[in-house]
Design a protein around this motif. Structure first.
Motif, mmCIF file in Angstrom:
data_model
loop_
_atom_site.group_PDB
_atom_site.id
_atom_site.type_symbol
_atom_site.label_atom_id
_atom_site.label_comp_id
_atom_site.label_asym_id
_atom_site.label_seq_id
_atom_site.Cartn_x
_atom_site.Cartn_y
_atom_site.Cartn_z
ATOM 1 N N THR A 8 0.830 -1.199 0.000
ATOM 2 C CA THR A 8 0.000 0.000 0.000
ATOM 3 C C THR A 8 0.861 1.246 0.000
ATOM 4 O OG1 THR A 8 -1.653 -1.183 1.299
ATOM 5 C CG2 THR A 8 -1.849 1.206 1.218
ATOM 6 N N GLN A 9 0.550 2.168 -0.890
ATOM 7 C CA GLN A 9 1.190 3.476 -0.870
ATOM 8 C C GLN A 9 0.389 4.356 0.073
ATOM 9 O OE1 GLN A 9 2.113 5.186 -4.679
ATOM 10 N NE2 GLN A 9 2.402 3.178 -5.587
ATOM 11 N N THR A 10 1.103 5.057 0.944
ATOM 12 C CA THR A 10 0.434 5.923 1.911
ATOM 13 C C THR A 10 1.205 7.218 2.086
ATOM 14 O OG1 THR A 10 -0.425 6.068 4.183
ATOM 15 C CG2 THR A 10 1.599 4.804 3.877
ATOM 16 N N PRO A 19 -3.005 7.941 -5.081
ATOM 17 C CA PRO A 19 -1.544 7.996 -4.967
ATOM 18 C C PRO A 19 -0.873 8.594 -6.203
ATOM 19 C CG PRO A 19 -2.270 5.735 -5.291
ATOM 20 C CD PRO A 19 -3.501 6.556 -5.061
ATOM 21 N N SER A 23 2.449 10.416 -5.041
ATOM 22 C CA SER A 23 3.556 9.461 -4.870
ATOM 23 C C SER A 23 4.632 9.547 -5.955
ATOM 24 C CB SER A 23 3.010 8.029 -4.828
ATOM 25 O OG SER A 23 2.475 7.660 -6.093
ATOM 26 N N THR A 27 9.080 8.272 -6.483
ATOM 27 C CA THR A 27 9.342 7.002 -7.147
ATOM 28 C C THR A 27 10.601 7.145 -7.993
ATOM 29 O OG1 THR A 27 6.979 6.538 -7.230
ATOM 30 C CG2 THR A 27 8.372 5.291 -8.728
ATOM 31 N N SER A 31 13.104 2.312 -5.966
ATOM 32 C CA SER A 31 11.810 1.925 -5.413
ATOM 33 C C SER A 31 11.030 1.059 -6.397
ATOM 34 C CB SER A 31 10.995 3.151 -4.994
ATOM 35 O OG SER A 31 10.685 3.970 -6.099
ATOM 36 N N TRP A 116 -3.139 -5.166 -3.470
ATOM 37 C CA TRP A 116 -2.846 -3.740 -3.589
ATOM 38 C C TRP A 116 -3.833 -2.985 -2.720
ATOM 39 C CZ3 TRP A 116 -2.538 -3.720 -9.615
ATOM 40 C CH2 TRP A 116 -1.262 -4.126 -10.015
ATOM 41 N N LEU A 137 4.500 1.727 1.627
ATOM 42 C CA LEU A 137 5.391 2.656 0.943
ATOM 43 C C LEU A 137 4.938 4.052 1.353
ATOM 44 C CD1 LEU A 137 5.519 0.974 -2.587
ATOM 45 C CD2 LEU A 137 7.139 0.752 -0.693
ATOM 46 N N SER A 139 5.194 7.882 1.480
ATOM 47 C CA SER A 139 5.725 9.066 0.810
ATOM 48 C C SER A 139 5.799 10.213 1.817
ATOM 49 C CB SER A 139 4.822 9.480 -0.354
ATOM 50 O OG SER A 139 4.869 8.522 -1.382
ATOM 51 N N LEU A 171 11.197 8.297 0.131
ATOM 52 C CA LEU A 171 10.200 7.238 0.262
ATOM 53 C C LEU A 171 10.718 6.200 1.246
ATOM 54 C CD1 LEU A 171 7.514 6.036 -0.968
ATOM 55 C CD2 LEU A 171 9.028 4.714 -2.473
ATOM 56 N N ALA A 173 10.012 2.340 2.772
ATOM 57 C CA ALA A 173 9.320 1.056 2.640
ATOM 58 C C ALA A 173 9.411 0.345 3.981
ATOM 59 C CB ALA A 173 9.953 0.212 1.543
#
Length: 189
Positions: A8-10, A19, A23, A27, A31, A116, A137, A139, A171, A173
């Protein structure tokens, strides 16, 4: 036994929607390699209906090593209303059958099963001891509003940080695994 991993991108303040709006500046090749390694370790994708519908409109037309892998692997969409899943290869799992079906999928041989995002699907899997890892992930951006990373009112969990990677862009992780009441990593199954 296969692992179920959600990626999950957060944002730093815990929001996950849109995102593509926040985001991308964070990237880079490093990444993207991280995401590719996670994808290559997975041979199935498990998605809720809303995520599936959105992704199935865009992904089949994409072509790059990451998209080619994602497009080729088995997709499972959890839905009580979807009648047809066109993003091949796809299988619909009726919402009432989620726990039993995912329990059986985990017992099969193969790679990891990737999810996802975080939402009702991941909350249900966590509640039943079926979610093995959260890959967040993060940001370095604050957006102030939107869909929360964790919003399940009835789901509580203790997680253990098992890995972290900081990329040059800022970023972060983070990999977390559930811990049971005795303080041990939970084993789903």
């Amino acid at each position: 036994m296969r692992k179920i991993i959600t990626m999950t991108q957060t944002t730093l303040d815990g929001f996950i929607d849109n995102p593509h709006l926040w985001s991308m500046p964070y990237t880079n090749e490093e990444s993207m390699a991280y995401a590719m390694d996670l994808a290559l370790g997975s041979d199935a994708l498990l998605l809720g209906r809303v995520t599936y519908v959105g992704m199935s409109q865009a992904w089949p037309g994409m072509s790059n090593p990451y998209a080619d892998h994602v497009n080729s692997i088995q997709k499972y969409v959890v839905s009580s209303t979807l009648e047809k899943a066109d993003w091949e290869p796809s299988t619909i799992i009726h919402g009432d059958d989620l726990v039993a079906t995912v329990t059986e999928l985990k017992k099969q041989s193969g790679g990891n099963i990737m999810i996802w995002g975080c939402g009702q699907l991941t909350d249900t899997l966590m509640e039943h001891g079926l979610l093995d890892e959260y890959r967040l992930l993060v940001s370095p951006v604050i957006v102030g509003q939107g869909q929360r990373l964790f919003r399940g009112e009835n789901v509580t969990a203790t997680l253990e940080l098992v890995d972290s990677t900081t990329f040059d862009t800022g970023l972060l992780a983070l990999t977390y695994r559930p811990v049971n009441a005795a303080g041990e990593q939970a084993t789903a199954g």
